[in-house]
Design an enzyme around this catalytic site. Structure first.
Site, PDB file in Angstrom:
ATOM      1  N   SER A 252      54.565  69.022  28.620  1.00 37.32           N
ATOM      2  CA  SER A 252      53.941  70.067  27.802  1.00 37.32           C
ATOM      3  C   SER A 252      54.684  71.372  28.059  1.00 37.32           C
ATOM      4  CB  SER A 252      52.478  70.234  28.183  1.00 37.32           C
ATOM      5  OG  SER A 252      52.388  70.901  29.428  1.00 37.32           O
ATOM      6  N   LYS A 253      54.215  72.413  27.400  1.00 40.15           N
ATOM      7  CA  LYS A 253      54.876  73.724  27.516  1.00 40.15           C
ATOM      8  C   LYS A 253      54.981  74.195  28.968  1.00 40.15           C
ATOM      9  CE  LYS A 253      54.093  75.547  22.950  1.00 40.15           C
ATOM     10  NZ  LYS A 253      52.818  75.271  22.298  1.00 40.15           N
ATOM     11  N   ARG A 254      54.026  73.741  29.774  1.00 43.08           N
ATOM     12  CA  ARG A 254      54.066  74.141  31.181  1.00 43.08           C
ATOM     13  C   ARG A 254      55.378  73.728  31.848  1.00 43.08           C
ATOM     14  NH1 ARG A 254      51.266  71.275  34.318  1.00 43.08           N
ATOM     15  NH2 ARG A 254      50.745  69.739  32.731  1.00 43.08           N
ATOM     16  N   GLY A 256      58.304  73.932  30.615  1.00 36.50           N
ATOM     17  CA  GLY A 256      59.472  74.652  30.091  1.00 36.50           C
ATOM     18  C   GLY A 256      59.639  74.381  28.613  1.00 36.50           C
TER      19      GLY A 256
END
Ligand code: GLU
Length: 484
Positions: A252-254, A256
């Site tokens: 996920s966006k976490r 990167g």
């Protein structure tokens, strides 16, 4: 079997992310290997969340990756329209068929009633699926509900028994139908649900292999039921495993950058991404990591697709990108570099011949050191701007040495004295002066590097001097002299 036909069917609700790109890549490789077709179908029936901008962004990313399709938006084809929002009458027609054959029925329940029923079912330990409340309504009951102003959705009647999904990557997966309540195929607003539209389209578009993310595996038994109820032939299914971050949670966006656009903007090369994405859940053997596109097409088969989750390793991708940069010819790299340099305002939008010469020289000298194209900007900015930011540590370490003003005076005047400074002349001046002043070459080169580049690490100093040219070198040395 006839010709292989696969599809990529994104919902246009955002950018093309790593997972979607891997799905389209596997479809592309599979069909190019088999000499088949790739169909691009935009699944835009979720009116609230879909947008044309997203569809365009997905298409852009596919084009940038070099993944072409044989039918779909832009290219057209014999099985269109390729936007689901333009196929509503087709879904309606097949939904009516199911109603006529007794496999679908109108359901008048409101969303409040449904969520209430779900709560009750769960509190009684029953599966939360639809209870079948509207299954047995008489024509009179239907009429009276309609008279109340309720417009019905259509639900598919799930029969008892079990549904077996034959999956090419994980053999047979058995689903008990009791856990699948009668599900909606057409919403009260006339839009189909995903599970229904996908079957109608895959069947009418004569898709032979459905290759998609394994988050859709639980949807597949529902789809198989619809195939059978409509008398359609089943395609082959292959569900490809999840992609996890390094911490083994879903990517996920976490973790990167996750969208292909971001990777493009960060200066990754399409070939590097293709190679890297191919290895997310597929391996040819335990050894080989670098594959050209042609090689991937030749070697890609579904039996080598793993059912285990793949782990996205951004360091490996970075390494691979560096490899591809070194394999890329200078002219192509220069084009990429220009994009980044222009965006960073380091080169004018219509580069002058002098700028182009400089960009070429900078690309050639940085090529071995960079891992993304944007590193040209971060590592090579000093070639293009007079606003040099001096790294404080480097400044303090090398420019505050007491002998520096003296050597800079000498270098400045010797540089000024020559007609032009190429790397041979620069080397001769610097080494000659080192010898003459009984200093190690490094004692001169390190401070000079900081003065010319602002930092303590850079490519070879003589090459840098040649690219910067006499006037700039003299100016920068002079500037540091006034600051010391
Ligand atoms: N529109 C669906 C998605 O984006 C397609 C799933 C499928 O390939 O069947 O997840």
């Amino acid at each position: 079997m006839g010709k292989v036909r696969v599809r990529f069917a994104p919902s246009p609700t955002g950018y093309l992310h790593v997972g979607g790109a891997r799905t389209v890549l596997f479809n592309w490789l599979f069909t190019r290997h088999a000499g088949g077709s790739l169909i691009l179908r935009i699944e835009d029936t979720d009116v609230e969340r879909s947008s044309e901008t997203s569809a365009d962004a997905i298409i852009d990313s596919m084009e940038w990756l070099g993944l072409d399709w044989d039918e779909g938006p832009i290219v057209g084809g014999d099985y269109g329209p390729y936007f689901q929002s333009q196929r509503l009458d087709i879904y309606r027609k097949y939904a009516d068929k199911l109603v006529k054959s007794g496999r679908a029925y109108p359901c008048y329940c409101t969303s409040e009633e449904l969520s209430e029923a779900r709560k009750v079912a769960m509190s009684q330990g029953r599966p939360p699926g639809y209870s079948g409340r509207c299954r047995g309504l008489s024509p009179e009951e239907r009429r009276s509900l309609e008279a109340e102003g309720r417009s019905p959705a259509l639900r598919f009647k799930v029969n008892e028994g079990q549904t077996i999904v034959k999956d090419l990557t994980r053999n047979e997966v058995v689903f008990g139908n009791e856990y699948i309540g009668d599900f909606v195929i057409l919403k009260s607003d006339g839009y189909p649900t995903y599970n229904f539209a996908v079957v109608v389209d895959d069947a009418l578009m004569e898709i032979t292999h459905v290759i998609r993310a394994d988050e859709h595996l639980p949807n597949t038994p529902k789809q198989i039921m619809i195939y059978k109820a409509l008398g359609f032939e089943l395609p082959e299914f292959a569900h490809v495993s999840m992609i996890l971050g390094k911490d083994k949670t879903k990517l996920s966006k976490r973790h990167g950058a996750t969208s292909i656009t971001q990777y493009r903007d960060l200066g990754y090369l399409p070939d590097a991404l293709i190679n890297y994405l191919a290895l997310l859940g597929w391996a040819y053997d335990d050894e080989q990591q670098i594959f050209s596109r042609e090689e991937l097409i030749e070697k890609f088969t579904l039996d080598k697709v793993s059912k285990n989750p793949a782990v996205f390793d951004s360091d490996k991708l970075l390494w691979m990108n560096g490899h591809y940069i070194r394999e890329t010819n200078d002219d192509t790299l220069i084009d990429y570099a220009l994009d980044h340099l222009i965006k960073a305002n380091l080169v004018s939008p219509r580069p002058t011949p002098e700028e182009l010469i400089k960009v070429r020289a900078v690309v050639v000298i940085l090529k071995e050191r960079i891992r993304t194209i944007s590193d040209i900007v971060t590592q090579g900015d000093f070639f293009f701007t007079e606003d040099i930011v001096y790294d404080k540590k480097a400044f303090d370490k090398f420019l505050t040495r007491d002998y520096v003003p003296e050597i800079f005076q000498v270098l400045k005047s010797r540089f000024e004295a020559v007609d032009s400074l190429d790397k041979e002349i620069a080397e001769k001046i610097i080494r000659g002066y080192a010898k003459e002043s009984k200093r190690k070459a490094g004692e001169i080169i390190h401070p000079l590097r900081v003065a010319l580049t602002g930092r303590s690490v850079s490519p070879g100093i003589f090459e840098i001097i040649e690219i910067l040219g006499k006037d700039t070198c003299v100016k920068r040395i002079g500037l540091v002299l006034t600051e010391l």
